[in-house]
Motif scaffolding. Structure first.
Motif: not given
Length: 538
Positions: A310-314, A289-301
């Protein structure tokens, strides 16, 4: 414009491909563990050869690449790099003293603040990390706050960089060197030997801890007390045998936290197999849970950083293992971090394994505090097998939640039958009292789907703890579909008729059965409070 694939596995392969380039082309193996991960050109195995690593006349280890280090499931196997290149640092932290680097070549206990009779913790990182990373310092600081102990941080950052296959090889040597250090310390521990030593490693660092344990056994006839593997790495370790990977035989007690245990080709970084005395699979061990955001959101964060995003996304699922473990170190009186033994996560969430049993043999505390309970209640029975435990966590810190089994019985009254079934989802808010004050949880979703008259539905949900259950608030949220006749409500208002709801609290061992007042149906989007006394109307 950059186009992103929704499958994390594609990103993962692309990154590993970039990070593992050595400037030489090579054939790619068909095994999913080695796709984009094979380096060099032709001969990866130096048959019948051995390399020894020594410094100041002390031999730390002699290694070969024969079976099981090279096998059908591990066709790529390399020797560790030179000792002078990857030589690890050992940073000692104790209460009231500044961190110091422990010198391997001239180890003198009296020149350090280490007390060999106090608990000894070793904490180590994984691939492309170092000993100064925040999560390691957080664990070290929390351990020292929790008890008077020694914390040794293993920093092997000089050998943890790409290519990945070389980092995999390097941990064999780092594990052997660390075992020699622990052996020197054991000369001062007396009858304790290393029973009070606990090695904690994330990803590749988890298997490194296994090599510490195996070397201690093989060279010094000492078995370390405990190893905790935080989502042990899968690539190059899946389906191989000990001592190539961490296993329950590496220590007297081995516990594993799986948080990204999908196959590598599907984007997972953690090993799937159960390999410890206790294997915890939070949320099933895959999608946290909490790891379902899209890659664009991780790049924004990440303030627009493509690489960090992308590293955080993966890695979000992968790093949850050490985040959960950190939270488990300090006991929280408001949340007990209980796990339940079950054949599968699906059985657990469907309520088939709910409850701890008369002697609470089905439950274990999660993470750091699990060992004492295991050895007291389960050690003899489960010593040679793996105990698989499940729990559900929250999306954000604090991750610990309490578990509730909810049983919903849809009314079979004439009104319910005439109205027919509904498709949607129930949301529950538990109400309780503490010291005369009311408390309630945030709404939590129940089984989503078609609910028919007379149907019985059961599931386990997780939310904040509410002791002394007094009432349950329900909200029905209707889902419509133009292509599903079961959901058409052209003339009738969407609603659902319920007979009764039973809520059981795992951690507090409480139970409550509530009903709607005067058999009043739940209308779409209108919360209704239900209490036990309303059940008299049925």
């Amino acid at each position: 414009m950059v186009t992103f694939c929704k499958n994390a596995g594609i990103f993962l392969h692309a990154i590993f491909f970039l990070l593992n380039q050595s400037g030489a082309g090579g054939a790619q193996d068909n095994s999913y563990n080695y796709y984009y991960m094979q380096i060099g050109q032709d001969n990866f195995i130096e048959s019948n050869t051995t390399r020894c690593y020594a410094k100041n006349d002390q031999v730390f280890g002699c290694f070969d690449l024969n079976y099981p280090w090279t096998s059908d499931h591990r066709p790529v196997s390399l020797f560790p790099e030179d000792l002078d290149k990857i030589e690890p640092q050992y940073i000692l932290q104790t209460r009231g003293s500044s961190p110091v680097v422990v010198e391997l070549s001239n180890f003198n206990l009296e020149l350090t603040s280490l007390n060999p009779k106090k608990p000894i913790y070793l904490v180590t990182h994984g691939y492309m990390e170092g000993g100064g990373i925040a999560w390691i310092n957080n664990i070290a600081r929390t351990l020292l706050l929790q008890e008077d102990c020694n914390v040794i941080i293993i920093d092997w950052s000089r050998g943890s960089g790409p290519p990945y296959t070389q980092a995999v090889a390097n941990i064999r040597l780092v594990g052997a060197i660390t075992a020699h250090l622990l052996h020197r310390i054991s000369n001062y521990t007396g009858s304790l030997k290393l029973d009070h030593a606990h090695a904690i490693g994330h990803s590749l660092g988890a298997h490194l801890c296994g090599y510490i344990g195996y070397t201690l056994q093989q060279k010094f006839n000492i078995t370390i007390g405990r190893i905790t593997g935080l989502d042990p790495a899968e690539p190059h370790f899946s389906k191989v045998k000990p001592p190539v990977r961490l296993d329950r035989s590496a220590a007297k007690y081995v516990d594993i936290i799986h948080t990204d245990s999908s196959q590598f080709i599907r984007g997972g970084l953690g090993i799937v197999e159960s390999i410890g005395h206790v294997d915890y699979y939070p949320n099933g061990g895959t999608d946290q849970p909490g790891c379902t955001k899209g890659v664009f959101q991780y790049i924004k964060d990440a303030n627009g950083s493509f690489f960090n995003g992308v590293k955080k996304y993966l890695s979000c699922n992968h790093i949850r293992s050490h985040e959960y473990f950190l939270e488990s170190i300090t006991p929280n009186p408001k949340c007990k971090f209980v796990t339940v033994s079950c054949p599968s996560f699906q059985d657990f969430t469907s309520g088939k394994c709910f409850g701890c049993g008369k002697s609470r043999e089905n439950c274990l505390p999660f993470g750091f505090n699990g060992r004492k309970y295991y050895e007291k209640h389960l050690g003899n029975k489960w010593r040679h097998t793996s105990r698989i435990q499940y729990l559900i966590t929250g999306e954000f810190k604090p991750f610990c939640k309490h578990h509730y089994r909810i049983v919903v019985q849809v009314s079979s009254s004439n009104m319910s039958k005439i109205h027919g079934g509904e498709i949607g989802q129930l949301y529950f808010t538990m109400h309780g009292t503490t010291d005369g004050r009311g408390h309630k949880t945030n709404p939590v979703g129940f089984v989503s789907g078609f609910h028919e008259p007379g149907g019985l539905y059961m599931a386990v949900v997780a939310t904040d703890s509410v002791p002394h259950l007094r009432a349950v608030e329900l909200e029905w949220r209707y889902n419509s579909s133009l292509f599903n006749p079961l959901t058409w409500r052209i003339l009738a208002t969407p609603r659902i008729y319920l007979k009764k709801i039973t809520v059981e609290a795992l951690e507090n061992e409480e139970s409550i059965t509530v009903c709607p007042k005067w058999q009043k149906p739940l209308a779409n989007g209108v919360p209704q409070l239900m209490i036990p006394s309303y059940c008299q109307y049925f």
